[in-house]
Enzyme design. Sequence first.
Site, mmCIF file in Angstrom:
data_model
loop_
_atom_site.group_PDB
_atom_site.id
_atom_site.type_symbol
_atom_site.label_atom_id
_atom_site.label_comp_id
_atom_site.label_asym_id
_atom_site.label_seq_id
_atom_site.Cartn_x
_atom_site.Cartn_y
_atom_site.Cartn_z
ATOM 1 N N CYS A 91 64.992 75.806 -33.476
ATOM 2 C CA CYS A 91 64.926 75.337 -32.017
ATOM 3 C C CYS A 91 66.047 74.887 -31.287
ATOM 4 C CB CYS A 91 63.904 74.212 -32.131
ATOM 5 S SG CYS A 91 62.374 74.331 -32.921
ATOM 6 N N HIS A 340 57.669 73.757 -24.661
ATOM 7 C CA HIS A 340 58.896 73.883 -26.040
ATOM 8 C C HIS A 340 58.907 75.215 -26.397
ATOM 9 C CE1 HIS A 340 61.671 73.440 -28.963
ATOM 10 N NE2 HIS A 340 60.936 73.019 -30.328
HETATM 11 N N1 COA Z 1 50.019 68.351 -25.544
HETATM 12 C C1 COA Z 1 49.117 68.272 -24.560
HETATM 13 N N2 COA Z 1 47.921 69.240 -24.752
HETATM 14 C C2 COA Z 1 47.993 70.048 -25.546
HETATM 15 C C3 COA Z 1 49.151 70.306 -26.329
HETATM 16 C C4 COA Z 1 50.045 69.409 -26.481
HETATM 17 N N3 COA Z 1 51.026 69.583 -27.430
HETATM 18 N N4 COA Z 1 48.719 71.380 -27.094
HETATM 19 C C5 COA Z 1 47.621 71.847 -26.606
HETATM 20 N N5 COA Z 1 47.111 71.062 -25.457
HETATM 21 C C6 COA Z 1 45.830 71.146 -24.909
HETATM 22 C C7 COA Z 1 45.611 72.592 -24.319
HETATM 23 O O1 COA Z 1 46.082 72.810 -23.107
HETATM 24 C C8 COA Z 1 44.022 72.598 -24.657
HETATM 25 O O2 COA Z 1 43.519 71.821 -23.340
HETATM 26 P P1 COA Z 1 42.278 72.433 -22.544
HETATM 27 O O3 COA Z 1 41.265 72.682 -23.550
HETATM 28 O O4 COA Z 1 41.959 71.748 -21.404
HETATM 29 O O5 COA Z 1 42.753 73.757 -22.457
HETATM 30 C C9 COA Z 1 43.705 71.740 -25.630
HETATM 31 O O6 COA Z 1 44.801 70.823 -25.892
HETATM 32 C C10 COA Z 1 43.434 72.521 -26.852
HETATM 33 O O7 COA Z 1 44.568 73.305 -26.953
HETATM 34 P P2 COA Z 1 44.743 74.176 -28.355
HETATM 35 O O8 COA Z 1 45.920 75.425 -27.695
HETATM 36 O O9 COA Z 1 43.633 74.817 -28.947
HETATM 37 O O10 COA Z 1 45.715 73.576 -29.236
HETATM 38 P P3 COA Z 1 45.963 73.688 -30.831
HETATM 39 O O11 COA Z 1 45.260 72.754 -31.432
HETATM 40 O O12 COA Z 1 45.868 75.365 -31.228
HETATM 41 O O13 COA Z 1 47.558 73.395 -30.989
HETATM 42 C C11 COA Z 1 49.130 71.868 -31.585
HETATM 43 C C12 COA Z 1 47.974 71.862 -30.930
HETATM 44 C C13 COA Z 1 49.543 70.376 -31.325
HETATM 45 C C14 COA Z 1 48.622 71.969 -33.031
HETATM 46 C C15 COA Z 1 50.191 72.595 -31.196
HETATM 47 O O14 COA Z 1 50.347 72.797 -29.954
HETATM 48 C C16 COA Z 1 51.549 72.542 -31.956
HETATM 49 O O15 COA Z 1 51.430 73.015 -33.345
HETATM 50 N N6 COA Z 1 52.759 72.217 -31.405
HETATM 51 C C17 COA Z 1 53.827 71.926 -32.080
HETATM 52 C C18 COA Z 1 54.723 73.097 -32.121
HETATM 53 C C19 COA Z 1 55.685 73.254 -32.876
HETATM 54 O O16 COA Z 1 55.772 72.787 -34.277
HETATM 55 N N7 COA Z 1 56.941 73.284 -32.408
HETATM 56 C C20 COA Z 1 58.157 73.315 -33.349
HETATM 57 C C21 COA Z 1 58.650 71.980 -33.179
HETATM 58 S S1 COA Z 1 60.033 71.845 -34.537
#
Ligand code: COA
Length: 396
Positions: A91, A340
């Site tokens: 990242c 991100h």
């Molecule tokens: N913050 C706020 N809302 C979020 C979100 C977040 N981080 N991620 C998803 N949403 C919302 C989506 O828009 C969706 O909304 P909707 O139902 O109104 O359309 C809902 O939450 C579900 O989204 P979905 O894509 O099914 O979520 P998910 O469970 O597949 O993924 C996380 C959520 C947090 C697991 C994923 O965003 C993630 O892994 N983030 C971290 C990424 C990472 O590790 N980056 C590197 C860092 S070192």
Amino acid sequence: MTKNIAVVAVGQTKFGELWEHSLRDIVIDAGNSCFNDANTQMSGFERKIIDNLVVGNMGGGSFVNQGHLGPLVSSALGLGNIPAVRCEGACASSALAFRHALHTMQAGKSHVSMVLGVEKMTDVDPSRALNILMEAGDFESESMAGLTFAGLYALMARKHMHDFGTTREQLAMISVTNHKNGKQNPLAQFRSETTVDTILKSSMIADPLALMDCSPITDGGAAIILMTEDAVKKYAIKNPVWIAASACGTDNIIYHQRKSLTELQATLSAMKQIKEQGISEKDINFLEVHDCFSINELVALEDLGFCKKGQGGKFVENNEIALNGSIPTNTTGGLKSIGHPVGATGARQIVDAAKQLRGDSINQLKTPQNGLCLNIGGIGSTAVIHVLSKNKPDVR
Ligand code: COA
């Protein structure tokens, strides 16, 4: 700084789920946004003056089957046959790309460089995306054990709570502040304000980190043009932002083998190097820090020296990171609200810091002089810091 180098133009695409855009489309949008930056005060930025390109990208090969991004970006932007390479540091890829361009220019090998960070993450399903992201962790001891980055940062959060009494509410306040700042940002993925209560009630991802403690999966790109002091004069750039200091630290990629689980030695090392370049936290007016998960922003505030180890929770609770606080942090929304796209985030941080120093940020602070950007790779295995300044380094 051995040679003064300035940021003269910046740009970025919208961040979000850009399903209708390919990686190449995002590159072209980010590049054009930078070429069209009004700050250059030039009638149509002449692409042919760019003599060096560094691309920041973490996982093009795994996310969209596309590697070899140096020449891809160069040809997509019509930059000709100039030197073009890709930098990878998870990242932190595009902060490393920025640092690579800086060093090339300081070595006298480039007068005008472009840095472009890009990532296209949403073409694969979310579970595959998490596997690809874990390429930045240790495969044998972490990925194979089923850990994700949410899981690793959850361990950090749990240990911080155990050792220092940090609360989930304090962590949530970080996301609240970043969402508030991102509300005005037309390029952010999530532009809604939120509350501590909503965050605490959002679905649990890796205890104690809930959905709203996490940055999302995002597509996007950001680009920067850098010039040497001679080029700034030659092209009569009106509002250059100078690079006052640059540093990079690393640490054991295996998180559980580290000396401490609640401080990042990579950040401590990078900040020590910044101090050796004559800049301390007292010189800094605002921060861009890496809130991939809320705990990472809290730990960054401690590791950079803005509060004592263990006091991050109280510091956030006292609103010190708000726009009107003692150290405004992530003034345009941070990774939490803006999104991100991993290989683009470091460049995006520099884009927003440069705008803040030029005076054209969406949440403009009153006359900031110096801003610090901290871009983290993995669970703090790489930390890259840049200090940008309104003032030329030798007249600071
Ligand atoms: N913050 C706020 N809302 C979020 C979100 C977040 N981080 N991620 C998803 N949403 C919302 C989506 O828009 C969706 O909304 P909707 O139902 O109104 O359309 C809902 O939450 C579900 O989204 P979905 O894509 O099914 O979520 P998910 O469970 O597949 O993924 C996380 C959520 C947090 C697991 C994923 O965003 C993630 O892994 N983030 C971290 C990424 C990472 O590790 N980056 C590197 C860092 S070192």
